[in-house]
Design an enzyme around this catalytic site. Structure first.
Site, PDB file in Angstrom:
ATOM      1  N   ARG A 144     -59.207 -54.635 122.326  1.00 11.98           N
ATOM      2  CA  ARG A 144     -60.122 -54.872 123.450  1.00 11.98           C
ATOM      3  C   ARG A 144     -60.582 -56.328 123.493  1.00 11.98           C
ATOM      4  NH1 ARG A 144     -62.478 -49.283 124.781  1.00 11.98           N
ATOM      5  NH2 ARG A 144     -63.964 -50.281 126.130  1.00 11.98           N
ATOM      6  N   TYR A 147     -60.415 -58.917 126.466  1.00 11.49           N
ATOM      7  CA  TYR A 147     -61.427 -58.754 127.517  1.00 11.49           C
ATOM      8  C   TYR A 147     -62.816 -59.133 126.985  1.00 11.49           C
ATOM      9  CZ  TYR A 147     -64.071 -56.291 131.221  1.00 11.49           C
ATOM     10  OH  TYR A 147     -64.921 -55.960 132.256  1.00 11.49           O
ATOM     11  N   SER A 191     -61.704 -41.980 136.926  1.00 12.77           N
ATOM     12  CA  SER A 191     -60.513 -41.817 137.765  1.00 12.77           C
ATOM     13  C   SER A 191     -59.545 -40.803 137.158  1.00 12.77           C
ATOM     14  CB  SER A 191     -59.824 -43.155 138.036  1.00 12.77           C
ATOM     15  OG  SER A 191     -60.058 -44.049 137.012  1.00 12.77           O
ATOM     16  N   PHE A 193     -60.293 -38.211 135.215  1.00 10.90           N
ATOM     17  CA  PHE A 193     -60.827 -36.842 135.327  1.00 10.90           C
ATOM     18  C   PHE A 193     -60.759 -36.331 136.773  1.00 10.90           C
ATOM     19  CE2 PHE A 193     -63.787 -36.825 131.298  1.00 10.90           C
ATOM     20  CZ  PHE A 193     -62.670 -37.025 130.499  1.00 10.90           C
ATOM     21  N   TYR A 206     -60.520 -37.854 125.024  1.00 15.30           N
ATOM     22  CA  TYR A 206     -60.064 -38.612 123.869  1.00 15.30           C
ATOM     23  C   TYR A 206     -61.124 -38.428 122.782  1.00 15.30           C
ATOM     24  CZ  TYR A 206     -57.170 -40.952 127.424  1.00 15.30           C
ATOM     25  OH  TYR A 206     -56.312 -41.229 128.451  1.00 15.30           O
ATOM     26  N   GLY A 207     -60.709 -37.898 121.626  1.00 13.83           N
ATOM     27  CA  GLY A 207     -61.693 -37.507 120.629  1.00 13.83           C
ATOM     28  C   GLY A 207     -62.314 -36.190 121.071  1.00 13.83           C
ATOM     29  N   PRO A 277     -66.073 -47.778 121.944  1.00 13.18           N
ATOM     30  CA  PRO A 277     -67.483 -47.633 121.554  1.00 13.18           C
ATOM     31  C   PRO A 277     -67.941 -46.172 121.553  1.00 13.18           C
ATOM     32  CG  PRO A 277     -67.227 -49.375 123.171  1.00 13.18           C
ATOM     33  CD  PRO A 277     -65.913 -48.662 123.094  1.00 13.18           C
TER      34      PRO A 277
HETATM   35  P1  NAD Z   1     -60.926 -54.591 139.698  1.00  8.56           P
HETATM   36  O1  NAD Z   1     -59.753 -54.639 138.776  1.00  8.56           O
HETATM   37  O2  NAD Z   1     -60.924 -53.553 140.762  1.00  8.56           O
HETATM   38  O3  NAD Z   1     -61.155 -55.994 140.395  1.00  8.56           O
HETATM   39  C1  NAD Z   1     -60.799 -57.214 139.825  1.00  8.56           C
HETATM   40  C2  NAD Z   1     -60.115 -58.054 140.891  1.00  8.56           C
HETATM   41  O4  NAD Z   1     -59.762 -59.320 140.319  1.00  8.56           O
HETATM   42  C3  NAD Z   1     -58.835 -57.402 141.408  1.00  8.56           C
HETATM   43  O5  NAD Z   1     -58.808 -57.445 142.797  1.00  8.56           O
HETATM   44  C4  NAD Z   1     -57.740 -58.261 140.792  1.00  8.56           C
HETATM   45  O6  NAD Z   1     -56.570 -58.288 141.575  1.00  8.56           O
HETATM   46  C5  NAD Z   1     -58.425 -59.618 140.715  1.00  8.56           C
HETATM   47  N1  NAD Z   1     -57.841 -60.505 139.713  1.00  8.56           N
HETATM   48  C6  NAD Z   1     -57.501 -60.224 138.425  1.00  8.56           C
HETATM   49  N2  NAD Z   1     -57.003 -61.303 137.816  1.00  8.56           N
HETATM   50  C7  NAD Z   1     -57.035 -62.326 138.736  1.00  8.56           C
HETATM   51  C8  NAD Z   1     -56.636 -63.679 138.723  1.00  8.56           C
HETATM   52  N3  NAD Z   1     -56.112 -64.243 137.626  1.00  8.56           N
HETATM   53  N4  NAD Z   1     -56.801 -64.406 139.855  1.00  8.56           N
HETATM   54  C9  NAD Z   1     -57.319 -63.851 140.989  1.00  8.56           C
HETATM   55  N5  NAD Z   1     -57.710 -62.557 141.063  1.00  8.56           N
HETATM   56  C10 NAD Z   1     -57.567 -61.809 139.943  1.00  8.56           C
HETATM   57  O7  NAD Z   1     -62.202 -54.454 138.771  1.00  8.56           O
HETATM   58  P2  NAD Z   1     -63.731 -54.267 139.161  1.00  8.56           P
HETATM   59  O8  NAD Z   1     -64.155 -52.990 138.542  1.00  8.56           O
HETATM   60  O9  NAD Z   1     -63.955 -54.495 140.598  1.00  8.56           O
HETATM   61  O10 NAD Z   1     -64.402 -55.446 138.315  1.00  8.56           O
HETATM   62  C11 NAD Z   1     -64.848 -56.649 138.925  1.00  8.56           C
HETATM   63  C12 NAD Z   1     -65.547 -57.508 137.880  1.00  8.56           C
HETATM   64  O11 NAD Z   1     -66.659 -56.807 137.346  1.00  8.56           O
HETATM   65  C13 NAD Z   1     -64.647 -57.884 136.701  1.00  8.56           C
HETATM   66  O12 NAD Z   1     -64.905 -59.209 136.333  1.00  8.56           O
HETATM   67  C14 NAD Z   1     -65.091 -56.945 135.613  1.00  8.56           C
HETATM   68  O13 NAD Z   1     -64.882 -57.496 134.341  1.00  8.56           O
HETATM   69  C15 NAD Z   1     -66.566 -56.759 135.938  1.00  8.56           C
HETATM   70  N6  NAD Z   1     -67.048 -55.475 135.410  1.00  8.56           N
HETATM   71  C16 NAD Z   1     -66.716 -54.307 136.032  1.00  8.56           C
HETATM   72  C17 NAD Z   1     -67.168 -53.102 135.484  1.00  8.56           C
HETATM   73  C18 NAD Z   1     -66.848 -51.765 136.121  1.00  8.56           C
HETATM   74  O14 NAD Z   1     -67.236 -50.740 135.563  1.00  8.56           O
HETATM   75  N7  NAD Z   1     -66.191 -51.693 137.256  1.00  8.56           N
HETATM   76  C19 NAD Z   1     -67.930 -53.113 134.310  1.00  8.56           C
HETATM   77  C20 NAD Z   1     -68.211 -54.328 133.707  1.00  8.56           C
HETATM   78  C21 NAD Z   1     -67.781 -55.509 134.281  1.00  8.56           C
HETATM   79  N1  UDP Z   2     -61.744 -41.284 127.953  1.00  6.15           N
HETATM   80  C1  UDP Z   2     -61.379 -39.946 127.819  1.00  6.15           C
HETATM   81  N2  UDP Z   2     -60.363 -39.474 128.578  1.00  6.15           N
HETATM   82  C2  UDP Z   2     -59.683 -40.232 129.480  1.00  6.15           C
HETATM   83  C3  UDP Z   2     -60.058 -41.592 129.631  1.00  6.15           C
HETATM   84  C4  UDP Z   2     -61.095 -42.086 128.840  1.00  6.15           C
HETATM   85  O1  UDP Z   2     -61.972 -39.204 127.012  1.00  6.15           O
HETATM   86  O2  UDP Z   2     -58.762 -39.711 130.147  1.00  6.15           O
HETATM   87  C5  UDP Z   2     -62.873 -41.790 127.150  1.00  6.15           C
HETATM   88  C6  UDP Z   2     -62.605 -43.118 126.422  1.00  6.15           C
HETATM   89  O3  UDP Z   2     -62.028 -42.904 125.148  1.00  6.15           O
HETATM   90  C7  UDP Z   2     -64.017 -43.684 126.316  1.00  6.15           C
HETATM   91  C8  UDP Z   2     -64.712 -43.186 127.589  1.00  6.15           C
HETATM   92  O4  UDP Z   2     -63.926 -42.098 128.066  1.00  6.15           O
HETATM   93  O5  UDP Z   2     -64.681 -43.165 125.193  1.00  6.15           O
HETATM   94  C9  UDP Z   2     -64.822 -44.245 128.683  1.00  6.15           C
HETATM   95  O6  UDP Z   2     -63.542 -44.841 128.818  1.00  6.15           O
HETATM   96  P1  UDP Z   2     -63.175 -45.863 129.979  1.00  6.15           P
HETATM   97  O7  UDP Z   2     -61.770 -46.301 129.723  1.00  6.15           O
HETATM   98  O8  UDP Z   2     -63.499 -45.253 131.289  1.00  6.15           O
HETATM   99  O9  UDP Z   2     -64.182 -47.091 129.825  1.00  6.15           O
HETATM  100  P2  UDP Z   2     -64.767 -47.944 128.619  1.00  6.15           P
HETATM  101  O10 UDP Z   2     -64.219 -47.434 127.311  1.00  6.15           O
HETATM  102  O11 UDP Z   2     -64.373 -49.335 128.913  1.00  6.15           O
HETATM  103  O12 UDP Z   2     -66.233 -47.715 128.740  1.00  6.15           O
END
Ligand code: NAD
Ligand code: UDP
Length: 325
Positions: A144, A147, A191, A193, A206-207, A277
């Protein structure tokens, strides 16, 4: 005043909802995206608006634009997406931040950076819920890390440009967010589920499903982003944005099965992934105090429109990331 606002990653899940809101406010919106994890369908309804412009561009390359504000969201966010090409993920975080900050330094634009709860890594029980002051427990060489460490380095860059070059920054740490337009094949738990429940397939824990997460509905999160951008300049953050209601993954599975009227069974399919986590919950007292923000949507009420959206889409139109990015 009409502002010119750049949204990097503007075609993604969060970015497209943000563009909707900014266009509706009458702002001049420039959406920059390379479509690594998103589809044009997320923003095609905006293309006819005179105040919306789409640029296909990769943020690891410099941008030359004149803007007043930047929301820096470009980065794959789901483990399956960011682990697909980990080197590209860390480049996107770090070089994307440098390019956006260089642009902001030149144009004097305000920058809001989308960081993540992943900067906290796998927190111990005494750091639960996580306040912004918790410095994290991240494995720098694990699967991880591309990221988590990329996002941590991007935060460092934000604060160094702020101190050294007086760039006007704001950093938000976003916790798990869901809703319509999340990528149906992003491999994230909601997504997976919902897809499984709608097809009557087994729900894959998972787990044992006792690990927990706190899920925020997309509209609430976008409210938080907008409030943070409009906050006084002395409030840089970092500030947590997320819904503090915490659920085990098994409870989430039961909720999705019941709301979608599915006959799916909940089964344990594999162990928890490495560095997954055990628990995650935001402490949002800072956001409440400084932004007057807190989420309003319960998990049940947010899952309903999300499930409806999954029912409405053609899954064949969505693709997994491809090696060309
Ligand atoms: P997402 O994957 O739907 O959106 C990310 C977008 O960035 C996509 O459209 C992708 O094509 C674009 N992208 C990726 N790499 C790129 C690059 N090199 N140049 C230009 N565009 C690029 O994800 P999201 O859920 O909408 O997340 C948006 C932001 O929020 C991200 O920075 C993510 O880390 C942050 N974030 C999201 C969540 C969440 O739960 N959705 C949680 C924590 C942080
Ligand atoms: N997870 C799960 N089944 C799945 C996908 C994810 O049990 O089909 C679990 C995963 O192991 C984690 C939690 O759901 O403990 C959230 O995972 P996700 O990938 O959505 O996000 P993140 O780990 O980044 O919070």
């Amino acid at each position: 005043m009409i502002k010119r606002i750049l949204v990097t990653g503007g075609a993604g899940f969060l970015g497209s909802h943000l563009c909707d809101r900014l266009v509706a406010r009458g702002q001049d919106v420039i959406c920059v995206d390379n479509f690594f994890t998103s589809q044009k369908s997320n923003i095609e309804h905006l293309l006819e608006n005179h105040n919306f412009e789409l640029i296909r561009h990769d943020v690891t390359h410099p941008l030359w634009l004149e803007v007043d504000e930047v929301f820096n969201l470009a980065c794959p966010a789901a483990p399956g997406h960011y682990q697909y090409n980990p080197i590209k993920t860390i480049k996107t975080s770090v070089m994307g931040a440098i390019n956006v900050l260089g642009l902001a330094k030149r144009t004097k634009a305000k920058v809001l950076h989308a960081s993540t709860s992943e900067v906290y890594g796998d927190p111990p029980p005494e750091a639960h819920p996580q306040p912004e002051s918790y410095r994290g427990n991240v494995n720098p060489i694990g699967p991880r890390a591309c990221y988590d460490e990329g996002k941590r380095a991007a935060e460092t860059l934000m604060f160094d440009y702020h101190r050294q070059n007086k760039v006007n920054i704001r950093v938000v740490r976003i916790f798990n967010t869901y809703g319509p337009r999340m990528h149906p094949y992003d491999g994230r738990v909601i997504s997976n589920f919902i897809r499984q429940a709608l097809r009557g397939e087994n729900i894959t824990l998972y787990g044992d499903g006792s690990q927990s997460r706190s899920f925020c509905y997309v509209d609430d999160l976008i409210d938080g982003l907008l409030k943070m951008m409009d906050a006084p300049d002395d409030f840089t953050g970092p500030v947590n944005l997320g819904n503090p209601e915490e659920f085990t993954i098994r409870e989430l599975a039961e909720c999705v099965v019941s709301l979608s009227g599915s006959k799916s069974k909940i089964v344990q399919t594999r162990p928890r992934p490495e560095d997954d986590p055990i628990q995650r919950q935001p402490d949002i007292s800072l956001a409440k105090r400084r932004l007057g923000w807190e989420p309003r949507m319960s998990l049940q009420n947010g899952l309903r429109p999300t499930i409806d959206w999954f029912k409405s889409i053609d899954l064949a139109a969505f693709r997994a990331p491809t090696p060309n990015y």
